[in-house]
Design an enzyme around this catalytic site. Structure first.
Site, PDB file in Angstrom:
ATOM      1  N   HIS A 132      -0.392   4.574   1.937  1.00 34.56           N
ATOM      2  CA  HIS A 132      -0.200   5.770   1.122  1.00 34.56           C
ATOM      3  C   HIS A 132       1.000   6.554   1.630  1.00 34.56           C
ATOM      4  CE1 HIS A 132      -2.783   6.908   4.513  1.00 34.56           C
ATOM      5  NE2 HIS A 132      -2.216   8.098   4.453  1.00 34.56           N
ATOM      6  N   CYS A 158      -4.275  14.038   9.549  1.00 39.34           N
ATOM      7  CA  CYS A 158      -3.408  12.874   9.730  1.00 39.34           C
ATOM      8  C   CYS A 158      -2.008  13.237   9.256  1.00 39.34           C
ATOM      9  CB  CYS A 158      -3.951  11.662   8.969  1.00 39.34           C
ATOM     10  SG  CYS A 158      -3.941  11.837   7.166  1.00 39.34           S
TER      11      CYS A 158
END
Length: 712
Positions: free
Chosen positions: A65, A214
């Site tokens: 992603h 993250c």
């Protein structure tokens, strides 16, 4: 999520056998629907995200992603692979692959939807349903939520202990009702480390607050939160998670934090407002640890609470001054001081490099427009004529000079920051500025940063009465640490360091002939050894430090030229090798080779990372030989460079530019020839399908997705 995934974005027979090929296959579906405007640009963004941290998860899931300017709207593509694709997960290849594409400016609503998918991936029934889906439309509907997964309410199978709204087992306490996202589980008896009992009822369960985050803030952040909450239910522990994702974050209620018995920080980027959690038993780890082993983390927190271990801030110093430092947050437990020292130094270098690039290029532009005599121009405050090129050249040069003046203070300040967090900034910047004042230069900055961090850490270990802790981080620590560091730099170690700096400068200025050539070869080897890792950074910082003065010496400019030339060799050589002998490389590598032309020409070493990671025993030694040849030739030809970056775009500013290009070409040819020969010696690849990085059978190839270095 109806507009984010359709049947056209689902491939239930994904045939790709590498993560790059899988991402390409799914991205092509996005391009076909107009969701992605530039396939190669988008894939480069996906690869850059993958290089930060592997996106494979235990349980056969891969979630490549990224956020990209090439994405027109938030989009999700899904592929199911029978053979599996290695995304770097510890338990093996992934058969369920989700490619998440978010625009660079994605709104919070869409990111919230993506976070919901990330949480669903932690549901075994959901993933099982995807594995058994018979057609693309059904899989897309399942992901959208239009078709519920079997046993959707499986959480209820654990009985009343999984009821997030229940307070019956907590003795009627009201605390759990205020948490909203509490994973409340009934637990009889007192948990280890429990802070006590609620009045009039049995002991309350152990309470944990957690933060997950993250680098991209789209997937791992929310999957880690879901994993911790699920594990909390199973362990009979209340877990409240704050997700610091791309969609922003909602701060935990201070009352919830105050009532918590322990803290889990699962992150790969800095935790925002970390001071809130000071003084509690804390486990600080990476975000993937919370996804893969949440039960262990909960157990670690309970063990620390039972032993009475709390963060240093509450035990020994003011809130927010202790605990894990910015550098340690991304490290592994039990790291030695050598590893920590390297990380502290690299922390300072990473913050310094943007100042180097901005200041150096501005100075170079000033020279390009006004010539090398522009450094003698008067201040533009006193003399600036809008229509004169020399005035604009002087302006650029003087702005660049101001930017360069920050190099040593920033280096020292952020070395101290890496050691001691924000309290280290004040003494670090003060010490770095003193290093400039006393002409201690780059070496003085290194010493000032390390001393500043050590002084702050020493102060934080002094027991402080609670009444004084509030003024420690804003008054006492800056005052005492700046005074101590200033004294040491001015009176004790400043003069010896300044003498060492002067001696090193004189040595560089005296280099000539064979000595200069050998130095160029050594710097070339270092630049190509780890493609942006610590060794590369040492060589690059050594070169930039030499030109970070008003009037750099000729030797310093030769060193800068040799370093940049050598750094361009690996990606250019890989690009040439994939062009002249494409059959030695798989399809993904040939595509990477096209981008490597531009990256190498721009002095961006990332272009060679995919090749080095896939086949290190052939690519890295070949690159080092070519880099050594280029560095030696550049020094032998007497090429000079005042700009710290720019690649071929600053060739007009290079002394002896034609010979400089010859040096680069020679190194590229040497590396290309060696790579082709070494790859040609291995067993040929059979079959027509795209192979993974390298040959797919090469025992020297590392696990795809392994941690990779970052280029200078």
């Amino acid at each position: 999520m109806s507009d984010m995934i359709t049947a056209d974005l689902v491939d239930l027979d994904l045939s790709a056998d590498t993560k790059e090929a899988a991402a390409r296959a799914l991205a092509e579906r996005m391009v076909a629907l107009g969701r992605v405007t530039d396939l190669e640009g988008f894939l480069a963004d996906v690869a850059a995200r993958e290089a930060q941290m592997p996106t494979g998860l235990d349980g056969g899931i891969g979630i490549p992603h990224c956020r990209s300017e090439h994405v027109t709207e938030p989009t999700l593509a899904f592929g199911r692979s029978a053979a599996g694709v290695d995304f770097g997960a510890a338990d093996g290849p992934a058969d369920l692959i989700f490619l998440i594409a978010a625009p660079a400016g994605a709104d919070d609503a869409h990111l919230t939807i993506l976070s919901s998918l990330a949480r669903q991936l932690m549901n075994a029934e959901f993933t099982a349903a995807l594995r058994s889906a018979g057609d693309a439309a059904a899989a897309a509907a399942l992901i959208r939520g239009a078709e519920p997964a079997p046993a959707e309410d499986a959480a209820e199978e654990t009985g009343s202990t999984a009821d997030t709204g229940s307070t019956a087992d907590t003795g009627g306490t009201a605390d759990t009702a205020d948490t909203g996202a509490v994973s409340a589980a009934a637990s009889a008896g007192t948990a280890p480390g429990s802070t006590g009992q609620d009045s009039g009822g049995p002991a309350r369960p152990f309470r944990i607050v957690a933060v997950t985050s993250c680098p991209t803030g789209i997937a791992h952040t929310y999957m880690a939160a879901e994993s911790l909450e699920n594990a909390g239910r199973e362990e009979g522990v209340e877990v409240v998670v704050e997700t610091q994702g791309s969609a922003g974050f909602t701060r935990l209620d201070p009352a919830v934090i105050a009532a918590a018995d322990g803290v889990i920080l699962a992150h790969d980027v800095a935790v925002r407002e970390k001071d809130r959690f000071a003084g509690k038993p804390t486990v600080d780890t990476g975000v993937k640890a919370a996804i893969n082993r949440p039960g262990e983390l909960i157990g670690e927190v309970r063990d620390k609470a039972a032993r009475g271990e709390v963060t240093a801030a509450a035990a020994d110093g003011p809130a927010g001054s202790g605990g894990a430092t910015p550098v340690e947050r991304g490290g592994e437990s039990g790291e030695g001081y050598g590893t920590k020292l390297r990380k502290w130094l690299m922390s300072g270098v990473s913050y310094m490099v943007p100042f180097v690039a901005a200041g150096g290029l501005l100075i170079a532009l000033g020279f390009a427009i006004g010539g090398y005599e522009i450094n003698k121009a008067p201040s533009v405050m006193d003399h600036f004529v809008w229509t004169q090129a020399d005035s604009w050249a002087a302006l650029l040069f003087q702005i660049g000079g101001v930017a360069f003046a920050f190099l040593v203070p920033v280096l020292a300040g952020y070395i101290a920051y890496g050691m001691a967090d924000r309290p280290g900034l004040v003494p670090g910047f003060v010490g770095g500025s003193i290093a400039l004042t006393i002409n201690a230069g780059f070496l003085g900055g290194l010493a000032a940063g390390l001393i500043s961090g050590a002084v702050v850490l020493a102060i934080q270990r002094v027991p402080i009465p609670k009444a004084l802790r509030g003024i420690m981080p804003v008054v006492v620590i800056p005052l005492v640490s700046a005074a101590v560091v200033g004294f040491l730099m001015f009176v004790v170690i400043g003069k010896p360091i300044a003498s060492a700096q002067e001696g090193m400068t004189d040595w560089l200025n005296g280099l000539s002939g064979a000595n200069a050539v050998l130095l160029g070869a050594l710097l070339g080897l270092m630049m190509c050894f780890d493609l942006g890792g610590p060794v590369n950074k040492v060589a690059y910082t050594f070169a930039t430090a030499g030109i970070a003065v008003a009037s750099p010496s000729d030797s310093a400019m030769k060193i800068m030229a040799a370093v940049m030339a050598a750094g361009m060799v690996p990606p250019l050589a890989m690009a040439l090798a994939t062009t002249v002998r494409g059959r030695l490389f798989n399809a993904a590598e040939r595509e990477n080779g096209k981008a490597a032309w531009v990256l190498g020409a721009s002095f961006i070493s990332e272009g060679a990372i995919p090749f080095a990671a896939a086949d290190p025993l052939r690519v890295i030694p070949s690159s080092m030989v070519g880099g050594a040849v280029t560095g030696a030739l550049s020094m032998a030809f007497g090429a000079t460079l005042r700009a710290p970056h720019g690649g071929i775009f600053v060739v007009p500013l290079i002394g002896n530019p034609l010979l400089y290009l010859v040096a680069i070409a020679a190194g590229v040819c040497v590396t290309t020839a060696l790579v082709i020969v070494l790859k040609g010696l291995r067993k040929p690849v059979t079959g027509t399908s795209a192979q993974g990085p390298g040959t797919g059978t090469d025992p020297s190839a590392p696990t795809p997705g392994a941690k990779q270095p970052v280029a200078a």
